[in-house]
Design an enzyme around this catalytic site. Structure first.
Site: not given
Ligand code: IPE
Ligand code: IPE
Ligand code: MG
Length: 271
Positions: A16, A64
């Site tokens: 993340d 997502n």
């Molecule tokens: C969790 O990250 C899913 C992945 C890393 C693929 P998110 O960024 O989607 O999680 P939330 O929404 O902050 O909980």
């Molecule tokens: C994790 O990074 C990757 C996916 C969930 C695909 P994020 O895209 O959630 O990055 P933040 O949490 O917005 O920084």
């Molecule tokens: Mg995230």
């Protein structure tokens, strides 16, 4: 000191913070995802070198799918390219590739690529790399119950057979043992619907580092932290062995510094 005999067999990671990494640098979110792939490469090959048996990476959640369409299609494009480019590394390192999640929801070109990499790496035995794609822990359990009910209707199973072992056979993870260590980057302290059943007794490690900055050193720090834990599984200290207790001076082990020196010059290719 890292104790090579007390490594987690299975590590799961919620990767993340790509978006925030990019925002910090005034870059578009996709730049964060792209840079995050370099971390994936580094952690995959490093895990293999350390002798970790299974590595599960949360790459795309069910939730997502609700992100803006352009971000989703960019992520899918990156995923397809990653699989195409990494096949060689997986073969060289004898890494078996598989996925968990509702992958039939992925674009057909990505799905074809997944099937092809799964097939080609099927016989590799040194490590299993599991990508959680279009994955949700609740959906996984509902899917498991649905399949069990179908088999019940077909009289393939009966109610008296039902126990935790049987149930877990219907999950996407099937024969993969539960993770010993779960790492989440970016400072969020939540599970976000990841491996709800399998994490029941997993050691959890949270770091503020954004995923694109999470490299070998950060991984070793997580492993060190893990090795300091006592996994009791509901028992009392006297009943469990003490892998987490610091060893005496001079006992075998590999210093973090040495491991890093040995592994200098890793892949920093631009993606
Ligand atoms: C969790 O990250 C899913 C992945 C890393 C693929 P998110 O960024 O989607 O999680 P939330 O929404 O902050 O909980
Ligand atoms: C994790 O990074 C990757 C996916 C969930 C695909 P994020 O895209 O959630 O990055 P933040 O949490 O917005 O920084
Ligand atoms: Mg995230």
């Amino acid at each position: 000191m890292i104790d090579p005999h007390n490594l987690p067999k299975h590590v799961a990671i919620i990767m993340d913070g790509n978006g925030r990494w990019a925002a910090q640098k005034n870059l578009p979110r996709i730049a964060g995802h792209r840079r995050g792939i370099q971390s994936v490469r580094e952690i995959v090959t490093f895990s293999r070198k350390l002798g970790i048996e299974a590595l599960t990476l949360f790459a795309f959640s069910n939730e997502n799918w609700n992100r803006p369409a352009p971000e989703i299609s960019q992520l899918m494009m990156l995923l397809e390219r990653y699989l195409k480019q990494e096949l060689k590394t997986m073969m060289e390192n004898e890494i078996r590739f598989r996925t968990i999640g509702q992958i039939e929801r992925l674009p057909s070109s990505v799905l074809r690529m997944i099937r092809s990499v799964e097939e080609k790496t099927e016989k590799n035995k040194r490590m299993t790399l599991i990508l959680a794609l279009s994955y949700g822990g609740r959906a996984e359990m509902v899917d498991a119950v649905r399949r069990m009910m179908e088999e019940f209707q077909e009289e393939k199973i009966s109610i008296k057979d039902l126990d935790e072992t049987l149930f877990s056979r219907y999950l996407y993870t099937q024969e993969i043992p539960d993770p010993d260590l779960m790492i989440r980057t970016s400072g969020e302290v939540r599970i976000s619907n990841f491996l709800l059943w399998q994490l029941a007794y997993t050691e959890l490690y949270f770091t503020k580092t954004f995923w694109p900055d999470f490299r070998r050193k950060d991984f070793l720090l997580a492993l060190l932290d893990y090795q300091g834990r006592e996994r009791r599984f509901g028992l009392v200290t006297e009943q469990v062995s003490h892998p987490g207790i610091p060893r005496k001076e001079g006992s075998p082990g590999t210093s973090v510094k040495r491991l890093l020196e040995d592994l200098q010059g890793g892949e920093e290719r631009e993606f």
